[in-house]
Design a protein around this motif. Structure first.
Motif, PDB file in Angstrom:
ATOM      1  N   ILE A 209       0.840  -1.205   0.000  1.00  0.00           N
ATOM      2  CA  ILE A 209       0.000   0.000   0.000  1.00  0.00           C
ATOM      3  C   ILE A 209       0.875   1.255   0.000  1.00  0.00           C
ATOM      4  O   ILE A 209       0.636   2.204  -0.761  1.00  0.00           O
ATOM      5  N   ASN A 212       2.535   1.642  -3.423  1.00  0.00           N
ATOM      6  CA  ASN A 212       1.587   2.112  -4.437  1.00  0.00           C
ATOM      7  C   ASN A 212       1.313   3.610  -4.282  1.00  0.00           C
ATOM      8  O   ASN A 212       1.276   4.350  -5.282  1.00  0.00           O
ATOM      9  N   ALA A 213       1.132   4.061  -3.054  1.00  0.00           N
ATOM     10  CA  ALA A 213       0.887   5.481  -2.823  1.00  0.00           C
ATOM     11  C   ALA A 213       2.084   6.325  -3.250  1.00  0.00           C
ATOM     12  O   ALA A 213       1.923   7.412  -3.824  1.00  0.00           O
ATOM     13  N   THR A 266      -5.841   5.298   0.704  1.00  0.00           N
ATOM     14  CA  THR A 266      -4.632   4.638   1.202  1.00  0.00           C
ATOM     15  C   THR A 266      -4.621   4.610   2.718  1.00  0.00           C
ATOM     16  O   THR A 266      -4.286   3.594   3.340  1.00  0.00           O
ATOM     17  N   LYS A 270      -4.735   1.379   5.082  1.00  0.00           N
ATOM     18  CA  LYS A 270      -3.674   1.191   6.079  1.00  0.00           C
ATOM     19  C   LYS A 270      -4.267   0.925   7.457  1.00  0.00           C
ATOM     20  O   LYS A 270      -3.857  -0.006   8.171  1.00  0.00           O
TER      21      LYS A 270
END
Length: 292
Positions: A209, A212-213, A266, A270
């Motif tokens: 994650i 990707n962010a 995101t 998370k």
């Protein structure tokens, strides 16, 4: 015993109500002005001239191309860095070999090198005057100012994220389970998929994650290697900059709202993973809860 039990415990840092309230107040003020205020401004400015302009900006071909290019870079860079992070973490934590510390240092280089410096370095590697530039040009292979350069730059800046999430956890877990599995006759792949991977899956997803962010928000390295060609090599962050330089502030905020929404999702993902992982840890620590 009574004297020991009634003995006053030394005060802890933050026990004083005034100190605790002041600390919480400072944190809330910083969060409000540094994090919340910019997000609110993005939403307000994006719709300041109405929904029609916002929609026209979002569905504009250049914006859609920038979004698709950003998604494409993430779809390629994130899986590659995930495999790299798993392999690096597994090698560093489960095996002893010469150069292990050096490998750990190399993995962390993108954390200490400016993304713009990395982009310039790629110019001297893949550019026409670079190390491989003449050979690439002779074979009509285009790396820089094209999609491959954007993907390579994105891979560089996000290379450590998955590995750095996995390495501390795998070090704390040790090698006992893997050694027990192999002693029972399991192959290396069977040990990895049945023992190692289930124990690190939450940290792995968390690293993915973050990776990707970071890919979707990368600006520095990509701005150097992409060439900023409108409608061709512009990712979403670069497209926002172009809109702003064109004095289209509302359009820039409208495009920025897409990245802001990605950031919000995101954070939600998370938090959900952290709660899921914490719940699993509590269940493992209290087996009685499963039977109750």
């Amino acid at each position: 015993m009574s004297n020991l039990s009634t003995r006053r415990k030394p005060p802890r840092v933050g026990d004083a109500p005034l100190f605790r309230r002041s600390l919480i107040g400072i944190v809330l003020v910083l969060v409000a002005f540094v994090i919340v205020a910019p997000l609110v401004i993005i939403g307000v400015e994006a719709f300041s001239k109405g929904w029609q302009l916002y929609r026209d900006t979002v569905i504009h071909p250049d914006t859609l191309h920038a979004v698709m290019l950003t998604v494409l870079a993430a779809l390629i860079a994130v899986p590659i860095n995930t495999v790299f992070g798993i392999a690096a973490a597994w090698a560093i934590t489960k095996f002893d070999f010469w150069g292990k510390r050096f490998l750990l240092v190399v993995i962390e280089i993108p954390f200490s090198v400016s993304p713009i410096v990395a982009g310039v370095a790629y110019l001297f590697v893949y550019g026409l005057q670079g190390l491989f530039g003449p050979w690439l040009d002779a074979h009509d292979i285009k790396i820089l100012f094209a999609v491959p350069g954007i993907i390579i730059a994105s891979m560089f800046v996000t290379a450590p994220f998955v590995a750095r999430e996995l390495i501390p956890l795998m070090q704390a877990q040790g090698r006992d389970l893997e050694e027990a599995s192999t002693s029972l006759g399991a192959s290396g792949w069977r040990t990895f998929f049945s023992v190692t991977l289930p124990n690190v899956k939450w940290a792995l997803l968390y690293g993915v994650i973050l990776c990707n962010a970071r890919v979707m928000g990368e600006f520095g390295a990509v701005s150097v290697v992409s060439g900023n060609i409108r409608g061709q090599t512009n990712t979403l962050p670069l497209h926002i900059e172009l809109l702003y330089h064109d004095y289209n502030a509302t359009g820039a905020f409208a495009a920025a709202s897409i990245l802001a929404l990605i950031a919000v999702f995101t954070i939600i993902a998370k938090v959900a993973l952290e709660r899921q992982g914490a719940g699993r840890v509590r269940k493992q620590a209290n087996p009685a809860e499963k039977t109750s």
